[in-house]
Write an enzyme that holds these catalytic residues in place. Structure first.
Site, PDB file in Angstrom:
ATOM      1  N   CYS A   1       4.848   0.330  10.694  1.00 18.05           N
ATOM      2  CA  CYS A   1       4.587   1.648  10.090  1.00 18.05           C
ATOM      3  C   CYS A   1       5.768   2.093   9.238  1.00 18.05           C
ATOM      4  O   CYS A   1       6.136   3.276   9.230  1.00 18.05           O
ATOM      5  CB  CYS A   1       4.276   2.705  11.142  1.00 18.05           C
ATOM      6  SG  CYS A   1       2.784   2.367  12.048  1.00 18.05           S
TER       7      CYS A   1
ATOM      8  N   HIS B   1       9.423   6.134   9.483  1.00 18.10           N
ATOM      9  CA  HIS B   1       8.097   5.733   9.977  1.00 18.10           C
ATOM     10  C   HIS B   1       7.063   6.482   9.129  1.00 18.10           C
ATOM     11  O   HIS B   1       7.328   7.605   8.673  1.00 18.10           O
ATOM     12  CB  HIS B   1       8.022   6.178  11.440  1.00 18.10           C
ATOM     13  CG  HIS B   1       6.823   5.706  12.194  1.00 18.10           C
ATOM     14  ND1 HIS B   1       5.592   6.283  12.052  1.00 18.10           N
ATOM     15  CD2 HIS B   1       6.688   4.729  13.122  1.00 18.10           C
ATOM     16  CE1 HIS B   1       4.747   5.671  12.866  1.00 18.10           C
ATOM     17  NE2 HIS B   1       5.370   4.728  13.527  1.00 18.10           N
TER      18      HIS B   1
ATOM     19  N   ASP C   1      13.252  13.333  13.634  1.00 16.96           N
ATOM     20  CA  ASP C   1      12.259  12.516  14.328  1.00 16.96           C
ATOM     21  C   ASP C   1      13.006  11.758  15.431  1.00 16.96           C
ATOM     22  O   ASP C   1      13.739  10.809  15.154  1.00 16.96           O
ATOM     23  CB  ASP C   1      11.619  11.559  13.306  1.00 16.96           C
ATOM     24  CG  ASP C   1      10.722  10.523  13.974  1.00 16.96           C
ATOM     25  OD1 ASP C   1      10.694  10.439  15.218  1.00 16.96           O
ATOM     26  OD2 ASP C   1      10.057   9.780  13.223  1.00 16.96           O
TER      27      ASP C   1
ATOM     28  N   LYS D   1       6.975   7.130  24.621  1.00 17.91           N
ATOM     29  CA  LYS D   1       8.147   6.313  24.272  1.00 17.91           C
ATOM     30  C   LYS D   1       9.333   6.645  25.171  1.00 17.91           C
ATOM     31  O   LYS D   1      10.446   6.194  24.934  1.00 17.91           O
ATOM     32  CB  LYS D   1       8.508   6.527  22.809  1.00 17.91           C
ATOM     33  CG  LYS D   1       7.458   5.938  21.852  1.00 17.91           C
ATOM     34  CD  LYS D   1       7.908   6.052  20.431  1.00 17.91           C
ATOM     35  CE  LYS D   1       6.801   5.859  19.439  1.00 17.91           C
ATOM     36  NZ  LYS D   1       6.386   4.464  19.285  1.00 17.91           N
TER      37      LYS D   1
ATOM     38  N   GLN E   1      12.369   7.574  18.717  1.00 17.03           N
ATOM     39  CA  GLN E   1      13.038   6.375  19.251  1.00 17.03           C
ATOM     40  C   GLN E   1      14.362   6.696  19.925  1.00 17.03           C
ATOM     41  O   GLN E   1      15.088   5.786  20.321  1.00 17.03           O
ATOM     42  CB  GLN E   1      13.283   5.376  18.107  1.00 17.03           C
ATOM     43  CG  GLN E   1      12.021   4.823  17.495  1.00 17.03           C
ATOM     44  CD  GLN E   1      11.274   3.889  18.444  1.00 17.03           C
ATOM     45  OE1 GLN E   1      11.855   3.325  19.361  1.00 17.03           O
ATOM     46  NE2 GLN E   1       9.979   3.740  18.231  1.00 17.03           N
TER      47      GLN E   1
HETATM   48  N1  PLP Z   1       8.581   8.085  14.385  1.00 22.29           N
HETATM   49  C1  PLP Z   1       9.115   6.942  14.824  1.00 22.29           C
HETATM   50  C2  PLP Z   1      10.522   6.601  14.482  1.00 22.29           C
HETATM   51  C3  PLP Z   1       8.337   6.086  15.607  1.00 22.29           C
HETATM   52  O1  PLP Z   1       8.862   4.933  16.046  1.00 22.29           O
HETATM   53  C4  PLP Z   1       7.011   6.443  15.903  1.00 22.29           C
HETATM   54  C5  PLP Z   1       6.139   5.515  16.665  1.00 22.29           C
HETATM   55  O2  PLP Z   1       6.355   4.330  16.688  1.00 22.29           O
HETATM   56  C6  PLP Z   1       6.518   7.665  15.443  1.00 22.29           C
HETATM   57  C7  PLP Z   1       7.327   8.453  14.685  1.00 22.29           C
HETATM   58  C8  PLP Z   1       5.128   8.110  15.765  1.00 22.29           C
HETATM   59  O3  PLP Z   1       5.008   8.315  17.126  1.00 22.29           O
HETATM   60  P1  PLP Z   1       3.561   8.620  17.774  1.00 22.29           P
HETATM   61  O4  PLP Z   1       2.660   7.539  17.277  1.00 22.29           O
HETATM   62  O5  PLP Z   1       3.813   8.556  19.241  1.00 22.29           O
HETATM   63  O6  PLP Z   1       3.159   9.961  17.300  1.00 22.29           O
END
Ligand code: PLP
Length: 406
Positions: free
Chosen positions: A364, A123, A200, A226, A203
């Site tokens: 993203c 992401h 990270d 999430k 998900q």
């Molecule tokens: N990393 C992953 C794999 C994500 O799916 C997301 C959000 O969709 C993020 C990071 C960023 O999360 P946030 O926007 O809640 O900080």
């Protein structure tokens, strides 16, 4: 079959409404999950009956708010199996957790020429923060490749390490593909090369148990919204020894011990990284989200989501000209697809009118879209509150889209 008559739907008030006069099929849980009643009630209670700042007051309401606030930290410590509450930092979300580590650990301890490994499926939140610090510190970013199914190539990963590789950051689960990466193995390999690693877990948290001691990751970040909690709150887990040696990220109230104009000393962990008034209601409600997941159990979530994924994959695969993007052997309940030559935005605009919430775009993850040679995908992401009717609604609607586009 539990996906025929999902007992959990009634816990989520958002589902109890019509959209354009149609039953709402919410298929965008990878973007944000719905909130159960217990989480909504908790937020309501804080603002209607429990408003007070935390850590600073000695009166009843402040004491109560502080206790509930710190209870969430205790619950979270247990939930991810951190060794101590000192390793659980409240941030505003995954993005903030990544930036914190990039701007403190990496900025302080990596030197010019050092290397960071990221994967092709990250992401943007797990790319750009490292790029910002890499540019400033003249670090090199290398990319772990993936295959056509959207699986990370572990042998290629091993080959990328040199004596200059000091940091790795990879996603546990891809938001665009659903791929579950073998992070325990990736962590072991990083440690074999004396590199630190950030996971990270944005998900991952809704789908299965994440145990930071079992994984042995150095850092791990995720977002409350999430995992059935509110927006604006997230967690950074870090090993205590590393958090101790890192400088603070932001300055302000709460993160200090003593302040003079000559010198400031900092608060102990975890408060050293929590400057300013936190999102109190969101933290308390996140604790409710944790309790909610524990009540439902990961086993039940896994059972329902496995059924949903199998059914959705099989039904989508029957549609002529539909290309599923992300077919890893191990994946969560995410179905990204490209329908013939119809732009995903057109697909989503039409399915929207049928009461269906799916996401389209690059998710993203532009480098990933480039790898698959598509500008965007349509993505249906399922959670344990979805049912067979949601998937059937989508499939019927996709057939209408095809008809319309001839
Ligand atoms: N990393 C992953 C794999 C994500 O799916 C997301 C959000 O969709 C993020 C990071 C960023 O999360 P946030 O926007 O809640 O900080």
């Amino acid at each position: 079959m539990s996906i025929l008559n999902n007992e959990f739907r009634s816990e989520f008030p958002v589902l109890d409404q019509l959209v354009y006069g149609k039953r709402l099929a919410y298929l965008d849980s990878a973007a944000t999950t719905l909130k159960p009643k217990a989480v909504i009630d908790s937020i309501n209670h804080y603002y209607s009956k429990g408003t007070a700042n935390v850590h600073r007051g000695i009166y009843f309401l402040s004491d109560e708010a502080t206790n509930k606030f710190e209870l969430t930290r205790q619950k979270m410590t247990k939930f991810i199996n951190a060794k101590t509450y000192k390793e659980v930092i409240f941030t505003t979300g995954t993005t903030n957790s990544v930036n914190l580590v990039a701007q403190t650990y990496v900025r302080s301890f990596l030197k010019e020429g050092d290397e960071i490994l990221l994967s092709q499926m990250e992401h943007h939140s797990n790319i750009v923060p490292w790029q910002l610090v890499a540019e400033e510190k003249k670090l090199k970013i290398k990319v772990i490749p993936i295959n056509e199914k959207g699986e990370l190539l572990v042998d290629e990963y091993k080959k990328l390490f040199t004596e200059k590789t000091k940091f790795v950051s990879v996603t546990y689960v891809s938001n665009a593909l659903g791929t579950i990466n073998p992070v325990k193995e990736l962590i072991r390999i990083a440690h074999d090369h004396n590199a630190k690693i950030f996971i990270d877990a944005a998900q991952a948290m809704t789908h299965f148990k994440v145990d930071v001691q079992d994984l042995d990751c150095d850092f791990l970040g995720f977002s409350g919204h999430k995992m059935f909690g509110p927006t604006g709150i997230g967690i950074l887990y870090g090993k205590e020894s590393l958090l101790e040696m890192m400088p603070p990220y932001q300055g302000g109230g709460e993160m200090i011990d003593t302040v003079t104009f000559e010198k400031t000393t900092f608060n102990d962990l975890p408060h050293k990284f929590e400057a300013g008034t936190p999102p109190i209601a969101s933290v308390i409600a996140l604790g409710e989200a944790v309790s909610f997941i524990e009540k439902v159990t990961h086993a039940k979530i896994h059972e329902i989501e496995t059924e949903l994924l199998q059914y959705a994959t099989s039904e989508l695969s029957k549609i002529d000209g539909l290309r599923l993007i992300g077919t890893a052997a191990k994946k969560t309940s995410v179905c990204s697809f490209y329908l013939r030559d119809i732009h995903p935005h057109d697909v989503a605009a039409l399915t929207d009118k049928e009461g269906i919430a799916i996401r389209t775009g690059h998710h993203c993850a532009q480098p990933l879209m480039k790898f698959f040679g598509v500008p965007a995908t349509a993505r249906a992401s399922l959670a344990f509150y979805n049912d067979k009717a949601d998937i059937d609604q989508l499939i019927t609607s996709l057939h209408k889209v095809i008809k319309l586009f001839g």
